[in-house]
Design a protein around this motif. Structure first.
Motif, PDB file in Angstrom:
ATOM      1  N   ASN A 237      75.901 -44.144  14.882  1.00 41.25           N
ATOM      2  CA  ASN A 237      75.439 -45.210  15.778  1.00 41.25           C
ATOM      3  C   ASN A 237      76.204 -45.156  17.099  1.00 41.25           C
ATOM      4  OD1 ASN A 237      73.567 -46.407  13.929  1.00 41.25           O
ATOM      5  ND2 ASN A 237      75.326 -47.195  12.791  1.00 41.25           N
ATOM      6  N   VAL A 238      75.504 -44.745  18.122  1.00 37.86           N
ATOM      7  CA  VAL A 238      76.101 -44.630  19.455  1.00 37.86           C
ATOM      8  C   VAL A 238      75.593 -45.790  20.305  1.00 37.86           C
ATOM      9  CG1 VAL A 238      76.304 -43.217  21.524  1.00 37.86           C
ATOM     10  CG2 VAL A 238      76.253 -42.126  19.266  1.00 37.86           C
ATOM     11  N   PHE A 239      76.521 -46.556  20.877  1.00 34.04           N
ATOM     12  CA  PHE A 239      76.148 -47.714  21.676  1.00 34.04           C
ATOM     13  C   PHE A 239      75.840 -47.287  23.103  1.00 34.04           C
ATOM     14  CE2 PHE A 239      78.395 -49.445  18.100  1.00 34.04           C
ATOM     15  CZ  PHE A 239      77.695 -50.601  17.805  1.00 34.04           C
ATOM     16  N   GLN A 240      74.726 -47.815  23.632  1.00 33.13           N
ATOM     17  CA  GLN A 240      74.218 -47.452  24.949  1.00 33.13           C
ATOM     18  C   GLN A 240      74.769 -48.412  26.018  1.00 33.13           C
ATOM     19  OE1 GLN A 240      72.297 -44.624  25.233  1.00 33.13           O
ATOM     20  NE2 GLN A 240      72.740 -44.429  23.030  1.00 33.13           N
ATOM     21  N   PRO A 241      74.552 -48.115  27.286  1.00 29.70           N
ATOM     22  CA  PRO A 241      75.026 -48.997  28.361  1.00 29.70           C
ATOM     23  C   PRO A 241      74.508 -50.425  28.202  1.00 29.70           C
ATOM     24  CG  PRO A 241      74.312 -46.906  29.264  1.00 29.70           C
ATOM     25  CD  PRO A 241      73.912 -46.891  27.820  1.00 29.70           C
ATOM     26  N   GLY A 242      75.335 -51.394  28.571  1.00 32.50           N
ATOM     27  CA  GLY A 242      74.945 -52.796  28.482  1.00 32.50           C
ATOM     28  C   GLY A 242      76.038 -53.644  27.843  1.00 32.50           C
ATOM     29  N   PHE A 243      75.689 -54.890  27.545  1.00 37.58           N
ATOM     30  CA  PHE A 243      76.639 -55.867  26.984  1.00 37.58           C
ATOM     31  C   PHE A 243      76.559 -55.836  25.463  1.00 37.58           C
ATOM     32  CE2 PHE A 243      77.604 -60.143  25.403  1.00 37.58           C
ATOM     33  CZ  PHE A 243      78.876 -60.320  25.946  1.00 37.58           C
ATOM     34  N   HIS A 244      77.740 -55.823  24.814  1.00 36.60           N
ATOM     35  CA  HIS A 244      77.801 -55.763  23.346  1.00 36.60           C
ATOM     36  C   HIS A 244      78.949 -56.645  22.850  1.00 36.60           C
ATOM     37  CE1 HIS A 244      75.145 -52.202  23.426  1.00 36.60           C
ATOM     38  NE2 HIS A 244      75.867 -51.815  24.469  1.00 36.60           N
ATOM     39  N   MET A 245      78.971 -56.834  21.526  1.00 37.56           N
ATOM     40  CA  MET A 245      80.078 -57.557  20.900  1.00 37.56           C
ATOM     41  C   MET A 245      80.397 -56.907  19.569  1.00 37.56           C
ATOM     42  SD  MET A 245      78.143 -61.085  19.828  1.00 37.56           S
ATOM     43  CE  MET A 245      79.660 -61.757  19.152  1.00 37.56           C
ATOM     44  N   LYS A 246      81.656 -57.114  19.134  1.00 32.70           N
ATOM     45  CA  LYS A 246      82.120 -56.522  17.889  1.00 32.70           C
ATOM     46  C   LYS A 246      83.217 -57.411  17.303  1.00 32.70           C
ATOM     47  CE  LYS A 246      85.786 -53.734  19.941  1.00 32.70           C
ATOM     48  NZ  LYS A 246      86.877 -54.471  19.262  1.00 32.70           N
ATOM     49  N   ALA A 247      83.590 -57.118  16.104  1.00 30.63           N
ATOM     50  CA  ALA A 247      84.709 -57.836  15.489  1.00 30.63           C
ATOM     51  C   ALA A 247      86.004 -57.400  16.173  1.00 30.63           C
ATOM     52  CB  ALA A 247      84.768 -57.528  13.997  1.00 30.63           C
ATOM     53  N   PRO A 248      86.900 -58.315  16.423  1.00 26.28           N
ATOM     54  CA  PRO A 248      88.108 -57.976  17.192  1.00 26.28           C
ATOM     55  C   PRO A 248      89.015 -56.953  16.511  1.00 26.28           C
ATOM     56  CG  PRO A 248      88.289 -60.165  16.258  1.00 26.28           C
ATOM     57  CD  PRO A 248      86.871 -59.737  16.034  1.00 26.28           C
ATOM     58  N   TRP A 249      88.914 -56.819  15.183  1.00 33.23           N
ATOM     59  CA  TRP A 249      89.798 -55.869  14.492  1.00 33.23           C
ATOM     60  C   TRP A 249      89.237 -54.441  14.448  1.00 33.23           C
ATOM     61  CZ3 TRP A 249      87.913 -60.372  12.274  1.00 33.23           C
ATOM     62  CH2 TRP A 249      86.738 -60.226  11.509  1.00 33.23           C
ATOM     63  N   ASN A 250      88.001 -54.265  14.893  1.00 33.84           N
ATOM     64  CA  ASN A 250      87.435 -52.914  14.954  1.00 33.84           C
ATOM     65  C   ASN A 250      87.756 -52.261  16.296  1.00 33.84           C
ATOM     66  OD1 ASN A 250      86.289 -53.087  12.402  1.00 33.84           O
ATOM     67  ND2 ASN A 250      84.423 -54.067  13.202  1.00 33.84           N
ATOM     68  N   ASP A 251      87.923 -50.936  16.277  1.00 31.89           N
ATOM     69  CA  ASP A 251      88.281 -50.205  17.493  1.00 31.89           C
ATOM     70  C   ASP A 251      87.036 -49.652  18.192  1.00 31.89           C
ATOM     71  OD1 ASP A 251      90.969 -50.616  17.074  1.00 31.89           O
ATOM     72  OD2 ASP A 251      91.216 -48.774  15.903  1.00 31.89           O
ATOM     73  N   LEU A 252      86.977 -49.871  19.498  1.00 32.69           N
ATOM     74  CA  LEU A 252      85.884 -49.348  20.317  1.00 32.69           C
ATOM     75  C   LEU A 252      86.340 -48.035  20.972  1.00 32.69           C
ATOM     76  CD1 LEU A 252      83.048 -49.911  21.613  1.00 32.69           C
ATOM     77  CD2 LEU A 252      84.320 -50.879  23.544  1.00 32.69           C
ATOM     78  N   ILE A 253      85.547 -46.999  20.822  1.00 32.83           N
ATOM     79  CA  ILE A 253      85.879 -45.683  21.394  1.00 32.83           C
ATOM     80  C   ILE A 253      84.827 -45.351  22.442  1.00 32.83           C
ATOM     81  CG2 ILE A 253      86.230 -43.230  20.930  1.00 32.83           C
ATOM     82  CD1 ILE A 253      86.761 -44.242  17.939  1.00 32.83           C
TER      83      ILE A 253
END
Length: 272
Positions: free
Chosen positions: A51-67
């Motif tokens: 799952n590759v996130f595309q340009p734009g606004f997103h949200m995630k759980a604070p304990w997960n790492d965004l790369i």
């Protein structure tokens, strides 16, 4: 008194608001047009490569790492000192343009983290350039086979990078520098070759012109032989008679003695 009942809730709400504001950067994020991202789930399945996130606004759980990966085209320039097939030193400047496959950044991160340029692209470009140039002599690299060398470096580098989800847009040899003595010797040899080719061209042109003249002369000679063989006495007499008949039609006065000329041809004595 009633307001005091809600005071603890108000305080808790304010504290919660500050907490949310403090961790909001860990929850909400925005990807630019040239960025893609994957997430590492610390308490779940780990790295989500699919799952590759595309340009734009997103949200995630604070304990997960965004790369986050930069996916715009990157240009790297490399300078190398290489030995040719005969061990002669060559200085080569190489430019490579590349970009990661947008939908494969998770797989790239798994192997090379985010520094895929330093861990994969640059080492492979340098390695392939050395391997390819070692198959040729300095003269071939400098002059006659430069395009072939460049294409080979590009094709062999592409195989390795493509296998690791990197798209090599171009691999270009910007310049090739040889020691002055070797360069001057190669340039002198090339000049002599050009002069020899020019001389051979002039010789071939002169030979072609001589051959053309010979063929034309032979054709003219054959034509003359055909004409001479066809001019028999009887034919000449017939042509003479025809000419006499034409002259007799002329209004000018003349004396024609039939059979008095050489070989019995008509003899014209006068023309007034």
């Amino acid at each position: 008194m009633n307001n005091r009942k809600f005071l603890p809730f108000i305080i808790v709400g304010i504290i919660a608001l500050f907490i949310v504001m403090g961790i909001s950067s860990s929850i909400f994020y925005t990807l630019e047009a040239t960025e893609r991202a994957v997430i590492f789930y610390k308490f779940g399945s780990g790295l989500d490569k699919e799952n590759v996130f595309q340009p734009g606004f997103h949200m995630k759980a604070p304990w997960n790492d965004l790369i986050v990966f930069e996916v715009s085209e990157i240009t790297s320039e490399e300078n190398m000192d290489i030995n040719d097939k005969n061990g002669l030193p060559i200085h080569v400047d190489v430019t490579v343009r590349y970009t990661p496959y947008n939908d494969k950044i998770g797989f790239i991160y798994e192997k090379f983290k985010t520094d895929y340029a330093g861990r994969l692209v640059i080492p492979e470009v340098r390695s392939m350039t050395r391997q390819v140039l070692a198959r040729y002599t300095a003269e071939e690299i400098y002059s006659t086979k430069r395009a072939e060398v460049e294409n080979t470096v590009k094709s062999e580098t592409e195989k390795v990078l493509n296998a690791n989800f990197i798209d090599a847009k171009a691999v270009l040899i910007r310049s090739i520098k040889l020691p002055d003595q070797i360069r001057m010797a190669i340039e002198s040899k090339l000049q002599q070759q050009q002069e020899a080719l020019a001389y051979q061209y002039r010789l071939d042109k002169e030979k072609s012109e001589a051959e053309r003249k010979r063929i034309a002369a032979e054709g003219e000679s054959r034509a003359n032989n055909i004409i001479n063989n066809s001019l028999t006495n009887n034919l000449l007499k017939m042509r003479g008679i025809e000419a006499t008949l034409e002259l007799s039609k002329s209004p000018n006065s003349k004396v024609i003695v039939i059979g008095s000329g050489a070989d019995g041809m008509p003899l014209i004595l006068g023309n007034n």
